[in-house]
Design a protein around this motif. Structure first.
Motif, mmCIF file in Angstrom:
data_model
loop_
_atom_site.group_PDB
_atom_site.id
_atom_site.type_symbol
_atom_site.label_atom_id
_atom_site.label_comp_id
_atom_site.label_asym_id
_atom_site.label_seq_id
_atom_site.Cartn_x
_atom_site.Cartn_y
_atom_site.Cartn_z
ATOM 1 N N VAL A 12 0.850 -1.188 0.000
ATOM 2 C CA VAL A 12 0.000 0.000 0.000
ATOM 3 C C VAL A 12 0.887 1.241 0.000
ATOM 4 O O VAL A 12 1.679 1.443 0.931
ATOM 5 N N LEU A 13 0.770 2.044 -1.048
ATOM 6 C CA LEU A 13 1.467 3.320 -1.105
ATOM 7 C C LEU A 13 0.528 4.391 -0.547
ATOM 8 O O LEU A 13 -0.482 4.726 -1.173
ATOM 9 N N GLU A 14 0.850 4.876 0.630
ATOM 10 C CA GLU A 14 -0.006 5.833 1.325
ATOM 11 C C GLU A 14 0.302 7.248 0.828
ATOM 12 O O GLU A 14 1.447 7.708 0.936
ATOM 13 N N THR A 15 -0.718 7.926 0.311
ATOM 14 C CA THR A 15 -0.530 9.241 -0.290
ATOM 15 C C THR A 15 -1.160 10.357 0.531
ATOM 16 O O THR A 15 -1.316 11.470 0.041
ATOM 17 N N ASP A 16 -1.464 10.064 1.768
ATOM 18 C CA ASP A 16 -2.001 11.069 2.686
ATOM 19 C C ASP A 16 -2.121 10.426 4.059
ATOM 20 O O ASP A 16 -1.957 9.204 4.200
ATOM 21 N N GLU A 17 -2.402 11.249 5.056
ATOM 22 C CA GLU A 17 -2.717 10.758 6.393
ATOM 23 C C GLU A 17 -4.135 11.157 6.768
ATOM 24 O O GLU A 17 -4.603 12.228 6.348
ATOM 25 N N ALA A 77 1.236 -7.081 -5.967
ATOM 26 C CA ALA A 77 0.018 -6.273 -5.858
ATOM 27 C C ALA A 77 0.347 -4.941 -5.204
ATOM 28 O O ALA A 77 0.934 -4.911 -4.114
ATOM 29 N N ILE A 78 -0.020 -3.843 -5.866
ATOM 30 C CA ILE A 78 0.204 -2.502 -5.343
ATOM 31 C C ILE A 78 -1.122 -1.748 -5.332
ATOM 32 O O ILE A 78 -1.858 -1.756 -6.324
ATOM 33 N N LEU A 79 -1.410 -1.098 -4.211
ATOM 34 C CA LEU A 79 -2.596 -0.256 -4.094
ATOM 35 C C LEU A 79 -2.170 1.151 -3.680
ATOM 36 O O LEU A 79 -1.377 1.309 -2.748
ATOM 37 N N ILE A 80 -2.697 2.164 -4.373
ATOM 38 C CA ILE A 80 -2.402 3.567 -4.083
ATOM 39 C C ILE A 80 -3.640 4.186 -3.439
ATOM 40 O O ILE A 80 -4.746 4.085 -3.971
ATOM 41 N N ILE A 128 3.204 -7.362 -11.795
ATOM 42 C CA ILE A 128 2.536 -6.535 -10.792
ATOM 43 C C ILE A 128 1.138 -6.135 -11.257
ATOM 44 O O ILE A 128 0.944 -5.694 -12.391
ATOM 45 N N LEU A 129 0.183 -6.286 -10.353
ATOM 46 C CA LEU A 129 -1.184 -5.814 -10.573
ATOM 47 C C LEU A 129 -1.378 -4.529 -9.781
ATOM 48 O O LEU A 129 -0.941 -4.413 -8.635
ATOM 49 N N PHE A 130 -2.056 -3.560 -10.380
ATOM 50 C CA PHE A 130 -2.198 -2.231 -9.794
ATOM 51 C C PHE A 130 -3.652 -1.933 -9.439
ATOM 52 O O PHE A 130 -4.561 -2.226 -10.213
ATOM 53 N N SER A 131 -3.832 -1.299 -8.278
ATOM 54 C CA SER A 131 -5.134 -0.779 -7.904
ATOM 55 C C SER A 131 -4.940 0.597 -7.284
ATOM 56 O O SER A 131 -3.862 0.912 -6.757
ATOM 57 N N GLY A 132 -5.959 1.422 -7.360
ATOM 58 C CA GLY A 132 -5.898 2.744 -6.765
ATOM 59 C C GLY A 132 -7.289 3.226 -6.433
ATOM 60 O O GLY A 132 -8.257 2.880 -7.111
ATOM 61 N N VAL A 133 -7.386 4.030 -5.379
ATOM 62 C CA VAL A 133 -8.666 4.552 -4.907
ATOM 63 C C VAL A 133 -8.614 6.075 -4.913
ATOM 64 O O VAL A 133 -7.670 6.670 -4.370
#
Length: 333
Positions: A59-64, A128-131, A162-167
């Motif tokens: 999980v690449l965290e792009t905020d808190e 697996a990577i999720l942003i 790698i499979l990518f997901s993002g929200v």
């Protein structure tokens, strides 16, 4: 997200506050457990030969979150960990889900000192990577956002496994990577809180929903929190990252946002709507955007807050993304 909220101060001060570690050891993202609060674990790939019943997500965290949300729910990475763990428990057969979390926002002017990793820091075993979502502008030129896009491009071209997901923000950044336009709604209106979406035929296959009569449902509901949106569907004509005749599917639309999520078989599954928001988070996120000057329509805010308690399909979407990471829906195209 809105350009007016770019530069939002998230309270992150040194990369190690509120249980955040810097996510590195010996030059790579640390995939070993570091603390109970971080819930990190040794990675394994979706459908990995030796671990067919285990999925590891970076999980690449792009905020808190707001401090009140942080206290109650943990970081955004921890919110996703809980959500996907529950989805793994309900999967048939059950799947063990582990997560590594890495905070990537590098905005010293706003006391935020994460960093976007280099490709060498991403373990070769990553599958697996999720942003996550963010109050930053996915369509802008903030240096760390450009660094993230450069990293994603390199991973896309050199790590085909790698499979990518993002929200929300993550969805928009992935679409931008593939040549989509990300821009503010022309009317300036935000899409807020509980939102009804119309599923496309591919969306119906991905989410496996049925109505009260047992028929395949054509509706999905998620909490929304955005003004910017993806306005064009990527294709081989918009990027060299997609092969000729590669199918790119929109899985749902709403009155406000035509492209609510994208699906590319064995490569990408994104969602504009938020999977893990509850009523408290919706209220807090709206109020933060009011305070920053991003949302000015008081009547719209009041109407949105009235829907924050309604049941949504975040668990359904999490289950579908987990199946995607695990390789269950390879035949959907």
């Amino acid at each position: 997200m809105s350009p007016s909220t770019t530069g939002y101060t998230n309270g992150h001060t040194d990369g190690q506050t509120n249980g955040h570690t810097n996510g590195q050891t010996n030059g790579q993202i640390d995939d070993r457990p570091t603390s109970a609060s971080r819930l990190e674990a040794e990675p394994s790939g979706a459908k990995h030969a030796s671990n067919p019943d285990k999925v590891h997500i970076l999980v690449l965290e792009t905020d808190e979150p707001h401090p009140e949300t942080q206290e109650r729910k943990g970081s955004f990475g921890e919110v996703f960990h809980q959500l996907f763990t529950e989805a793994g428990t309900n999967h048939d057969p059950p799947l063990e889900v582990t997560t590594s979390m890495h905070y990537i926002v590098n905005d010293p002017d706003n006391d935020s000192h994460g960093h976007v990793p280099s490709i060498a820091e991403i373990p070769d075993s990553t599958r697996a990577i999720l942003i996550t979502g963010s109050m930053y502008d996915a369509g802008g030129d903030t240096p760390w956002v450009l660094s993230l896009i450069a990293l994603l491009r390199e991973l896309w071209t050199t790590r085909p496994q790698i499979l990518f997901s993002g929200v929300c923000f993550g969805h928009q950044v992935l679409c931008r990577l593939l040549g989509s336009k990300v821009e503010a709604k022309d009317s300036g209106r935000w899409e807020l809180a509980h939102t009804e979406m119309d599923l496309t035929p591919v969306g119906q296959k991905l989410f496996r929903l049925t109505d009260a009569d047992g028929r395949e449902s054509q509706k999905l509901y998620l909490h929304q929190m955005h003004q910017d949106l993806v306005t064009t569907v990527p294709s081989p004509a918009t990027t060299d990252l997609l092969q000729h005749k590669k199918k790119v599917h929109v899985w749902a639309s709403s009155e406000h946002t035509e492209i609510q999520g994208l699906y590319i078989r064995d490569r990408l599954f994104s969602s504009q709507g938020h999977l893990g928001f509850d009523a408290g988070m919706v209220h807090t996120q709206i109020e933060m955007r009011q305070e920053s000057g991003g949302i000015k329509d008081e009547q719209h805010v009041a109407e949105a807050k009235e829907t924050a308690h309604l049941k949504h399909d975040g668990e359904v979407v999490a289950a579908a993304i987990l199946r995607f990471f695990h390789g269950d829906d390879h035949d959907i195209d």
